[in-house]
Design a protein around this motif. Structure first.
Motif, PDB file in Angstrom:
ATOM      1  N   PHE A  98      31.705  49.587  35.258  1.00 32.99           N
ATOM      2  CA  PHE A  98      30.726  49.725  34.186  1.00 32.99           C
ATOM      3  C   PHE A  98      29.452  48.935  34.508  1.00 32.99           C
ATOM      4  CE2 PHE A  98      34.783  50.228  31.688  1.00 32.99           C
ATOM      5  CZ  PHE A  98      34.682  51.597  31.574  1.00 32.99           C
ATOM      6  N   ASP A  99      29.629  47.737  35.040  1.00 33.28           N
ATOM      7  CA  ASP A  99      28.484  46.901  35.413  1.00 33.28           C
ATOM      8  C   ASP A  99      28.960  45.834  36.391  1.00 33.28           C
ATOM      9  OD1 ASP A  99      29.909  45.188  33.762  1.00 33.28           O
ATOM     10  OD2 ASP A  99      28.460  45.256  32.133  1.00 33.28           O
ATOM     11  N   ALA A 100      28.053  44.936  36.811  1.00 34.97           N
ATOM     12  CA  ALA A 100      28.399  43.893  37.786  1.00 34.97           C
ATOM     13  C   ALA A 100      29.417  42.910  37.207  1.00 34.97           C
ATOM     14  CB  ALA A 100      27.139  43.160  38.229  1.00 34.97           C
ATOM     15  N   ASP A 101      29.310  42.612  35.922  1.00 35.02           N
ATOM     16  CA  ASP A 101      30.274  41.695  35.300  1.00 35.02           C
ATOM     17  C   ASP A 101      31.691  42.269  35.342  1.00 35.02           C
ATOM     18  OD1 ASP A 101      28.351  39.799  34.728  1.00 35.02           O
ATOM     19  OD2 ASP A 101      27.901  40.662  32.747  1.00 35.02           O
ATOM     20  N   ALA A 102      31.830  43.562  35.113  1.00 34.78           N
ATOM     21  CA  ALA A 102      33.154  44.192  35.158  1.00 34.78           C
ATOM     22  C   ALA A 102      33.724  44.117  36.577  1.00 34.78           C
ATOM     23  CB  ALA A 102      33.065  45.641  34.698  1.00 34.78           C
ATOM     24  N   MET A 103      32.856  44.282  37.584  1.00 36.00           N
ATOM     25  CA  MET A 103      33.314  44.185  38.964  1.00 36.00           C
ATOM     26  C   MET A 103      33.811  42.773  39.272  1.00 36.00           C
ATOM     27  SD  MET A 103      31.310  44.415  42.573  1.00 36.00           S
ATOM     28  CE  MET A 103      30.327  43.030  42.095  1.00 36.00           C
ATOM     29  N   LEU A 104      33.048  41.769  38.827  1.00 35.64           N
ATOM     30  CA  LEU A 104      33.440  40.378  39.086  1.00 35.64           C
ATOM     31  C   LEU A 104      34.709  40.005  38.320  1.00 35.64           C
ATOM     32  CD1 LEU A 104      29.907  38.733  39.098  1.00 35.64           C
ATOM     33  CD2 LEU A 104      31.386  39.204  41.066  1.00 35.64           C
ATOM     34  N   ASP A 105      34.848  40.498  37.093  1.00 36.79           N
ATOM     35  CA  ASP A 105      36.076  40.246  36.331  1.00 36.79           C
ATOM     36  C   ASP A 105      37.288  40.869  37.027  1.00 36.79           C
ATOM     37  OD1 ASP A 105      34.681  38.840  34.433  1.00 36.79           O
ATOM     38  OD2 ASP A 105      34.531  40.545  33.030  1.00 36.79           O
ATOM     39  N   PHE A 106      37.135  42.075  37.565  1.00 37.50           N
ATOM     40  CA  PHE A 106      38.231  42.707  38.293  1.00 37.50           C
ATOM     41  C   PHE A 106      38.588  41.887  39.527  1.00 37.50           C
ATOM     42  CE2 PHE A 106      39.509  45.343  41.911  1.00 37.50           C
ATOM     43  CZ  PHE A 106      40.721  45.814  41.439  1.00 37.50           C
ATOM     44  N   ARG A 107      37.596  41.390  40.246  1.00 43.34           N
ATOM     45  CA  ARG A 107      37.848  40.597  41.457  1.00 43.34           C
ATOM     46  C   ARG A 107      38.643  39.334  41.117  1.00 43.34           C
ATOM     47  NH1 ARG A 107      35.090  36.463  44.138  1.00 43.34           N
ATOM     48  NH2 ARG A 107      35.835  36.294  46.260  1.00 43.34           N
ATOM     49  N   ARG A 108      38.299  38.708  40.003  1.00 40.33           N
ATOM     50  CA  ARG A 108      39.022  37.501  39.595  1.00 40.33           C
ATOM     51  C   ARG A 108      40.463  37.816  39.185  1.00 40.33           C
ATOM     52  NH1 ARG A 108      34.728  36.488  35.920  1.00 40.33           N
ATOM     53  NH2 ARG A 108      32.966  35.995  37.218  1.00 40.33           N
ATOM     54  N   SER A 109      40.681  38.953  38.538  1.00 41.31           N
ATOM     55  CA  SER A 109      42.015  39.286  38.039  1.00 41.31           C
ATOM     56  C   SER A 109      42.922  39.872  39.120  1.00 41.31           C
ATOM     57  CB  SER A 109      41.912  40.283  36.885  1.00 41.31           C
ATOM     58  OG  SER A 109      41.503  41.541  37.380  1.00 41.31           O
ATOM     59  N   CYS A 110      42.357  40.447  40.164  1.00 38.70           N
ATOM     60  CA  CYS A 110      43.158  41.085  41.210  1.00 38.70           C
ATOM     61  C   CYS A 110      43.472  40.076  42.306  1.00 38.70           C
ATOM     62  CB  CYS A 110      42.413  42.281  41.792  1.00 38.70           C
ATOM     63  SG  CYS A 110      43.374  43.177  42.998  1.00 38.70           S
ATOM     64  N   THR A 111      44.764  39.846  42.541  1.00 34.70           N
ATOM     65  CA  THR A 111      45.166  38.883  43.566  1.00 34.70           C
ATOM     66  C   THR A 111      45.314  39.543  44.932  1.00 34.70           C
ATOM     67  OG1 THR A 111      47.483  39.272  43.021  1.00 34.70           O
ATOM     68  CG2 THR A 111      46.364  37.441  41.920  1.00 34.70           C
ATOM     69  N   GLN A 112      45.464  40.854  44.942  1.00 35.82           N
ATOM     70  CA  GLN A 112      45.640  41.552  46.208  1.00 35.82           C
ATOM     71  C   GLN A 112      44.302  42.054  46.734  1.00 35.82           C
ATOM     72  OE1 GLN A 112      48.190  44.761  45.258  1.00 35.82           O
ATOM     73  NE2 GLN A 112      50.039  43.514  45.174  1.00 35.82           N
ATOM     74  N   GLY A 113      44.222  42.200  48.054  1.00 33.46           N
ATOM     75  CA  GLY A 113      43.047  42.817  48.675  1.00 33.46           C
ATOM     76  C   GLY A 113      43.302  44.303  48.828  1.00 33.46           C
ATOM     77  N   LEU A 140      42.515  49.035  36.757  1.00 34.22           N
ATOM     78  CA  LEU A 140      41.153  49.474  37.096  1.00 34.22           C
ATOM     79  C   LEU A 140      40.471  50.170  35.924  1.00 34.22           C
ATOM     80  CD1 LEU A 140      41.381  50.810  40.743  1.00 34.22           C
ATOM     81  CD2 LEU A 140      39.867  49.038  39.888  1.00 34.22           C
ATOM     82  N   SER A 141      41.237  50.908  35.137  1.00 36.78           N
ATOM     83  CA  SER A 141      40.631  51.629  34.015  1.00 36.78           C
ATOM     84  C   SER A 141      40.079  50.683  32.947  1.00 36.78           C
ATOM     85  CB  SER A 141      41.625  52.607  33.401  1.00 36.78           C
ATOM     86  OG  SER A 141      42.732  51.912  32.894  1.00 36.78           O
ATOM     87  N   GLU A 142      40.479  49.411  32.959  1.00 35.06           N
ATOM     88  CA  GLU A 142      39.915  48.426  32.033  1.00 35.06           C
ATOM     89  C   GLU A 142      38.497  48.039  32.444  1.00 35.06           C
ATOM     90  OE1 GLU A 142      42.398  44.980  31.744  1.00 35.06           O
ATOM     91  OE2 GLU A 142      44.210  46.187  31.525  1.00 35.06           O
ATOM     92  N   TYR A 143      38.202  48.120  33.732  1.00 35.89           N
ATOM     93  CA  TYR A 143      36.916  47.639  34.250  1.00 35.89           C
ATOM     94  C   TYR A 143      35.928  48.755  34.606  1.00 35.89           C
ATOM     95  CZ  TYR A 143      39.669  43.423  34.695  1.00 35.89           C
ATOM     96  OH  TYR A 143      40.471  42.345  34.432  1.00 35.89           O
TER      97      TYR A 143
END
Length: 178
Positions: A98-113, A140-143
């Motif tokens: 949705f935006d850059a904040d959603a991308m950064l929130d996903f990165r913080r919540s995802c432990t896997q690469g 992913l659908s949350e972000y």
């Protein structure tokens, strides 16, 4: 009727009025009768010239005259038709954040690469490295929004997009140089 081979695959046939009536090649006849008459004529011409008429196509040029008709018959072998099959597109899913904040929130919540994120046309797009399972799709659908796309879209994004995250890690100048 006179039949003459004027080339390897060209036959000249001269028909008189009686021959035209015999093979039903009058302009007044219906198309089916003319077609049958032409088939009979081609069989007879094939017998005279020693040609097998089956499996071949013909181009017949007619020049009507006062006492009959002059036919030029060109023989072509029928080529085998090539069949092409269109494969179904192999669809993969990508996520547009949705935006850059959603991308950064996903990165913080995802432990896997196992994914890469690109900046493409002002949008942040995640390309998964492996097929997504149900839990990953739900997360992913949350972000962002998931879209099924073809491999060609993946290739275009990889080529023209700016790489931001690779395997979940930010790209820095020192990493890009390696």
């Amino acid at each position: 009727m006179t039949v003459e081979m004027i080339g390897e695959k060209t036959i000249l046939v001269s028909l008189r009025e009686g021959d035209m009536r015999r093979y039903a090649l009058c302009l007044d006849d219906n198309a089916d009768r003319v077609r049958l008459g032409l088939k009979d004529l081609l069989c007879r011409v094939g017998e005279i010239c020693g040609l097998d008429h089956r499996g071949k196509s013909y181009l017949i040029e007619a020049l009507p005259s006062k006492g009959g008709c002059l036919l030029i018959i060109s023989v072509h072998t029928v080529k085998r038709r090539r069949k092409f099959r269109i494969k179904r597109k192999q669809l993969c899913e990508l996520c547009v954040f949705f935006d850059a904040d959603a991308m950064l929130d996903f990165r913080r919540s995802c432990t896997q690469g196992g994914y890469t994120v690109y900046d493409y046309d002002g949008r942040y797009i995640l390309l998964p490295g492996v097929s997504l399972d149900e839990s990953s799709i739900a997360r992913l659908s949350e972000y962002g929004e998931l879209y099924p796309v073809s491999e060609a879209v993946f290739a275009r994004i990889r080529e023209h997009g700016k790489l931001l995250l690779k395997n979940g890690y930010p790209m820095t100048a020192s990493r890009e140089a390696r």
